[in-house]
Design an enzyme around this catalytic site. Structure first.
Site, PDB file in Angstrom:
ATOM      1  N   CYS A 180      16.084 -37.519  24.302  1.00  0.00           N
ATOM      2  CA  CYS A 180      16.697 -36.366  24.959  1.00  0.00           C
ATOM      3  C   CYS A 180      17.561 -35.639  23.934  1.00  0.00           C
ATOM      4  CB  CYS A 180      17.556 -36.867  26.132  1.00  0.00           C
ATOM      5  SG  CYS A 180      18.504 -35.595  26.989  1.00  0.00           S
ATOM      6  N   GLY A 181      17.758 -34.362  24.143  1.00  0.00           N
ATOM      7  CA  GLY A 181      18.641 -33.609  23.267  1.00  0.00           C
ATOM      8  C   GLY A 181      20.073 -34.126  23.308  1.00  0.00           C
TER       9      GLY A 181
END
Length: 193
Positions: free
Chosen positions: A65-66
């Site tokens: 995930c970012g």
């Protein structure tokens, strides 16, 4: 040693019998922490009542995930405040964008090898929806009125075992506002046992 409302004569008898006051009169577990959930590394059950009296940061995590770099901030927060009674509890979830596809063993290895995570991590679970949702997340959503909108949503539980506040994915755990709110909770006395 805190004896609370246990008579002194009983404390003496307990000590002679080789028992501590804590063994004789366990503290009540707050309803929000009254869950037993599997640990990430080996899926052995962990009773969350063991975190009673601490400030608890509950966060749903993902490896791809970012926001995954927040593991570093979560570990820094835990390391800085664990001696003052803070614990971070991580709950990997594949609910958002399929960003946590691995097995529990793969997730555990990633967390340890990539970010040096030492705070307690639990087995992958569902944190949103209506069926099969982690019971802690069900309670937190019901009490707070908020469900995680993405990975790295944070719920914070005070020393009294009650929901205190939540913060979205974009809030860095080492950000000034989040840290100030955590410090305010840490300054509150631990409830009497």
């Amino acid at each position: 040693m805190k004896t609370g409302s246990i008579p002194r004569c009983l404390v003496g008898a307990l000590l002679l019998a080789g028992l501590s006051v804590a063994q004789a009169a366990p503290a009540a577990c707050p309803a929000l922490l009254d869950h037993t959930l599997p640990r990430l590394q080996d899926e052995k059950p962990v009773n969350l009542c063991g975190y009673a009296g601490q400030v608890v940061v509950v966060v749903n995590t993902a490896s791809y995930c970012g926001f995954t770099p927040q593991y570093k901030s979560l570990e820094a927060l835990y390391d800085r405040y664990k001696s003052r009674g803070l614990v971070v509890l991580g709950f990997p979830s594949n609910d958002f964008g399929s960003q946590e596809p691995g097995s529990n063993a793969e997730v555990a290895a990633f967390c340890e090898n990539t970010f040096g995570v030492k705070f307690p991590m639990f087995a992958k679970s569902t944190v949103k929806g209506s069926a099969g949702v982690n019971p802690l997340y069900q309670q937190l959503a019901q009490i707070s009125g908020k469900t995680p909108g993405w990975n790295f949503h944070k719920y914070v539980i005070g020393r009294d075992g009650r929901f205190a506040f939540s913060a979205g994915s974009t809030t860095d755990p080492m950000g000034k506002g989040f840290v100030a709110d955590v410090e305010r909770l840490l300054a509150q006395p631990e409830p009497a046992k």
